[in-house]
Design a protein around this motif. Structure first.
Motif, PDB file in Angstrom:
ATOM      1  N   ARG A  58       0.827  -1.211   0.000  1.00 17.61           N
ATOM      2  CA  ARG A  58       0.000   0.000   0.000  1.00 17.61           C
ATOM      3  C   ARG A  58       0.864   1.264   0.000  1.00 17.61           C
ATOM      4  N   ARG A  61       2.277   1.708  -3.518  1.00 14.51           N
ATOM      5  CA  ARG A  61       1.209   2.265  -4.364  1.00 14.51           C
ATOM      6  C   ARG A  61       1.076   3.766  -4.124  1.00 14.51           C
ATOM      7  N   ARG A  62       1.212   4.169  -2.864  1.00 11.75           N
ATOM      8  CA  ARG A  62       1.109   5.581  -2.514  1.00 11.75           C
ATOM      9  C   ARG A  62       2.244   6.388  -3.151  1.00 11.75           C
ATOM     10  N   GLU A 106      -4.835  -5.127  -0.271  1.00  7.64           N
ATOM     11  CA  GLU A 106      -3.678  -5.296  -1.159  1.00  7.64           C
ATOM     12  C   GLU A 106      -3.325  -6.770  -1.260  1.00  7.64           C
ATOM     13  N   ASP A 391      -1.163   1.056   8.524  1.00  2.14           N
ATOM     14  CA  ASP A 391      -1.119   2.187   7.604  1.00  2.14           C
ATOM     15  C   ASP A 391      -0.578   3.374   8.388  1.00  2.14           C
TER      16      ASP A 391
END
Length: 403
Positions: A58, A61-62, A106, A391
């Motif tokens: 994740r 991806r960011r 994900e 996260d």
């Protein structure tokens, strides 16, 4: 005291590996400039494969690099596939094809370390990475931290980030020296060309063969062009902690003599393996001193039994960039916050990774049978949710809400 503009501090990152480049990439995303100093003459990652679990995916991806990563990454369909050493009996297996995205948003991937390094590097301007710059000392006695390099150059910065690995120069200026303890284990790494690997090893699966005093993990990487092997065995006292020390296939095979013939055939097909000692390091009580901090292996080296070393460095980078972006004029305060947010989590991962070696290496007997039976009762994908659901944005928001 900061430099000429407190809103745009000069940030020096020592180390151009996965953690250092991720820090540079996330800092740039947060609107902060940095300079990466790497001692090697070229950016490269030795070693072989690694797992990109949902918590790392994740963040990649960011950063906007997932599309590039997927050109070589292998998306796993099966993970935590534990097999018995003697006959390959499957003790448990997790459905990652649907479970990961359903639980954590994900998938889980496997990649070559060099491919991951390259895609993170693509998010960092070329002119902000200086190669062939080996830092020899860090001086904290002046108004700003001062870095001295092997060629005599001296560089001052407002903030220094030590992403310089397990032999970190920066760590020595922050924490009391703690000699590493010998773990009694060594690791083998090798690649098997995909066209030489047996079909069971080419599956999109992360497989762990466990047995007395040993275990071996394999999975495909590089779009299936290779199968990555990493194995752990008892070690002698003469090994070094190095990614580049070599062994022979015969030495590798000797460690797994008597294991399932299919596994032996897989090892026999491997290219020249690397072999190095696993050294044991206690968690540090602190990572930061004023405007200087640590990241990745320099801060929290861990046994690789949860495949989280690179992921934790990427998490560090994401949190660090947010902390500095929110308080650029007070880096010492920002780094204390970064440390407070990250140290409990990485310390916990160091502990569980350490404990896993004993669990995986039980000799045949009552404890081993109880362990094997427990595989059918536990779901590693759910049990390790605290790892995969993490996260940084959520963690920081929760910290702010808690006051």
């Amino acid at each position: 005291m900061l430099g000429s503009n407190i809103e745009t501090p000069e940030i020096a990152i020592l180390g151009g590996g996965i953690g250092g480049l991720a820090a540079a990439a996330f800092l740039r995303r947060a609107g902060l400039r940095s300079m990466v100093y790497e001692q090697a003459p070229a950016l490269k990652e030795v070693g072989a494969g690694l797992v990109v679990a949902p918590n790392a995916a994740r963040l990649l991806r960011r950063l906007g690099v997932m599309e590039a990563l997927l050109r070589g990454a292998v998306r796993l369909d099966v993970g935590w596939e534990f097999r018995r050493w003697q006959d390959g009996t499957v003790l448990s297996a997790e459905d990652l094809a649907t479970g990961c995205e359903r639980l954590y948003g994900e998938h889980t991937y496997t990649v070559h370390r060099a491919e991951l390094l390259e895609v993170i590097r693509s998010a960092v301007p070329e002119e902000t990475v200086r190669l062939g710059n080996r830092c020899t000392t860090l001086d904290l006695g002046g108004e700003r931290p001062s870095l001295r390099f092997a060629d005599g150059e001296v560089v001052e910065a407002d903030i220094v980030i030590g992403a310089d690995g397990v032999h970190s120069v920066v760590r020595g200026a922050i924490a009391e020296p703690r000699p590493a303890a010998f773990s009694g284990l060594c690791a083998f790494r090798a690649l098997v060309p995909g066209d030489r690997a047996p079909s069971f090893a080419r599956r999109h699966a992360q497989t762990l063969w466990i047995g007395p005093n040993h275990h071996l993990v394999h999975y495909p990487i590089s779009a299936g062009r290779f199968v990555n092997l990493v194995a752990f065995a008892p070690a002698g006292e003469d090994l070094v902690e190095s990614w580049t020390a070599q062994a022979t296939i015969e030495e590798f095979l000797l460690e797994f003599d008597g294991w399932d013939p299919r596994l032996v055939d897989l090892i026999r097909a491997a290219e020249t393996p690397g072999r190095w000692a696993l050294l044991d390091r206690a968690p540090l009580p602190r990572w930061s001193r004023g405007p200087v901090t640590l990241l990745g292996d320099a801060a929290h080296p861990m046994f690789p039994f949860f495949a989280q070393g690179a992921a934790q460095a990427i998490e560090d980078a994401a949190v660090l960039s947010r902390c500095l972006a929110e308080e650029p004029a007070d880096p010492a305060r920002a780094l204390r916050r970064y440390e407070a947010l990250r140290l409990p989590r990485t310390t916990r991962l160091q502990a569980v990774s350490h404990a896993r070696s004993d669990i995986n290496h039980l000799p045949d007997g009552p404890e081993q049978r109880a362990r094997d039976a427990s595989f059918t009762e536990n779901d590693p994908l759910v049990a390790n949710g605290w790892i995969y659901e993490y996260d940084p944005d959520v963690a920081m928001a929760a910290e702010t809400a808690a006051g």
